[in-house]
Design a protein around this motif. Sequence first.
Motif, PDB file in Angstrom:
ATOM      1  N   TYR A 296       0.844  -1.201   0.000  1.00 44.13           N
ATOM      2  CA  TYR A 296       0.000   0.000   0.000  1.00 44.13           C
ATOM      3  C   TYR A 296       0.878   1.249   0.000  1.00 44.13           C
ATOM      4  O   TYR A 296       2.052   1.218   0.385  1.00 44.13           O
ATOM      5  N   ASN A 311      -5.296   5.994   1.204  1.00 45.53           N
ATOM      6  CA  ASN A 311      -4.314   5.032   0.709  1.00 45.53           C
ATOM      7  C   ASN A 311      -4.876   4.281  -0.482  1.00 45.53           C
ATOM      8  O   ASN A 311      -6.093   4.206  -0.682  1.00 45.53           O
ATOM      9  N   TYR A 313      -4.106   0.351  -2.347  1.00 44.33           N
ATOM     10  CA  TYR A 313      -3.456  -0.908  -2.002  1.00 44.33           C
ATOM     11  C   TYR A 313      -3.742  -1.963  -3.055  1.00 44.33           C
ATOM     12  O   TYR A 313      -4.668  -1.841  -3.867  1.00 44.33           O
TER      13      TYR A 313
END
Length: 771
Positions: A296, A311, A313
Amino acid sequence: MYNKKTYLAILVAATFSHQVYAEAADASEANVEQISIVGKSTAFANSVADEAMVNQQSNISSVLAVIDNLPGVLINEGDTFGADDWSTSISIRGFQVDLSQQQIGITIDGIANGNSNYGGGAKANRYIDTENLGTVEVSQGTADISSRSNEALGGTLDFSTYDPTDTEQVVTSVSLGDFGAQKYFVRYETGEIFKDTYAWVSVSSRESSDWMDGVAENQGDHMAAKVVSITNNGQISAYLAYDDVHEDNYQRIYGLEQYAQNPEWDQLTSDWSGIPYVDQAYRRGWSTLRENLFGYLQGEWDFAAVSVKANVYFHQNEGRGDWVPPYLVDVTDNGTEGHSELIGGNTALGGAALGQIYFVDGSGSTLSPIAGCESSLTFPYGGGGAQFDPACHVDNAIPVGSYRHTHYQKDRYGFNADFIWDTQIGDFNNTLRGGIWYEDYNREEYRDWHKIIDSKTSFRFDHRPYWIQYDREFPVETLMYYLQNDIDLEFATVSLGVKKFNVDVSKNDNFNAVNDLDVSSDSDALLSFGVVAPVSDSVELFAGYQENFAAIKDAVLERDDADVSIVEPETAENMDFGLRYTGDSLNASITYYSIEFDNRIRFVSNETVDGIDFLESAAGGYINDGGVESSGIEASLKYQMTDNWSFYTSFTSNDSEYTDADIAGNTVLGSAEELFVFSFDWAKDDYFAGLSTKHVGDRFLNQENTVEVDGYTISDLYIGTNVALSGGVENIDVRLTVNNLFDANYLGTVASNAAWLGAPRTAVINVQVTF
């Protein structure tokens, strides 16, 4: 019980007497401050594993084992090292993660793990090496509203990775233990590589065998790296981990009679007999192979009164599950020409089985057993008929068998975004939180059958399959979004939130589109409410209510005859009421909880006491199995008695009962009505030690509550010391860990009418050197 390696390891410990920590000796102060038991000030019960709990487990052990002493939590694994996903289970408040059910959420640094099931899922031990574990936060029931999981009916386990330090150093670790266990680990910490940027990279390799016969080949390699860069108004971090394992499984035993007969054998064999019916229980033919790549990139920023975190990922999972059926499947009608399944390179795609082939003659034609012959086979599963017994066939009969592989592959991509806005409403502080989680994943699964090249001599197989039974994929799209408001009224902080899931699950049959399925598994608006009221500087009261949800999983669609119209998403209503005390030398908490769990989805296995139906197109089927009501008390206390001695205890009283009409009031199988832990930890100068004991109460082996498994008590010991040096070596640390110190026999993970044996006494010595 101890082998030469263990005696050598103990000698090393006695000579050097150094302590091993899961983290480097100079772990950052920020990490140390996160270590506690009581957990955060929230409207729901939560707790965090502390350093002593890390020390009670060896560096070879799975990160799951670290949380076993927290209130309400029960971890069972096939051996001390957690080297078998097949036999692993997690239980909290009557909710389970095991072969049958996935009802507890798992996240890695707050990111969804992508399901915890055996067939294509991945628990936390696939993402984090033990030495790279930062903290583990357990929300036993009413998890934080931002939790990213569509399995979190009964709470969430959030495993956090270790943050880089500001010092350049190399940490090396060697672990040796019972049952051929060994692990080699190296982590290089860069210090500051760019302005305010720090990183580490690690590699490890581990192996062990089974504790019964010592024939299993359990091997694993792990590589990981993490980078953290501090910016003017936040930070950017990235993590990447690769894990590659081969595990030979433990097997469940059926009923208390098998357990009483031999509590140290799981009915799998260590030697190849040359009789296919017997060799279906050959341990090295029961295998789990998995590769996981996960990473990530995350940013966190503060803009005046608003904080933002986001984020992206990805996760790639690839693996295989193996079994050794005692026959070839007849899938092609070859008339009188012999069986094409015996000849490499002839691969049938899909189709139905025409029958089974057990013995053939030199021309490849099926042989029938001698008329009137009665089989003398008594193992496994109580024995097989004349068609399996070589004594019921002519002398030159050739036994044939298969090596069956189920192949798993999953690709996940997703993103998360959250904001926190601190403001004022009149004279009161107010916090508005919100976020979104989106994930798109595709799981592929196919099953192929390979001919054992020579069933008389070994399980080596023709890598060219004679039959690919099925080939299918499961696209799943998940969208979760939430909003919560917290207002501080001075006498109490009140929270009100809402959360929603939109989940679409499909099956695409690559052989026959008639079997395609899809189902929408959206949740209602899920409400949450909480209150935290400080009574004094040390005491606070809390109460929380949350509606939890678990989407229909893709595994429910596996069977071609699955009727998804009768399967509904699982739901649960969780309530927590409790008190926390936080003082200079004493931390304590107590929680009463009440849970109503509806539409429980249960897995019905193809394996029974009579054997395995290898030809089913799935490992079993799924049904809604009514509901469960749970209530109970969880309590924990940690007391620093003196500068050198500390004491910890936790207690759980849990009552989980079915609400189904036919078994209403019966205790949920596998759930313990009481858990009790106490441990003493000692540290003085460079030396330290600890002894922890956990009692698990009686559990039922079936839903009817007619068979009960006795409770058990297990103790774990650790002892060691740390020596600080000068020059090129900063520290040399050594720790001896002995799990199940008194070598108790017990049953661990419980399945329907079956259970896995608990691991025996296991000793491991670890030597860690920091340069």
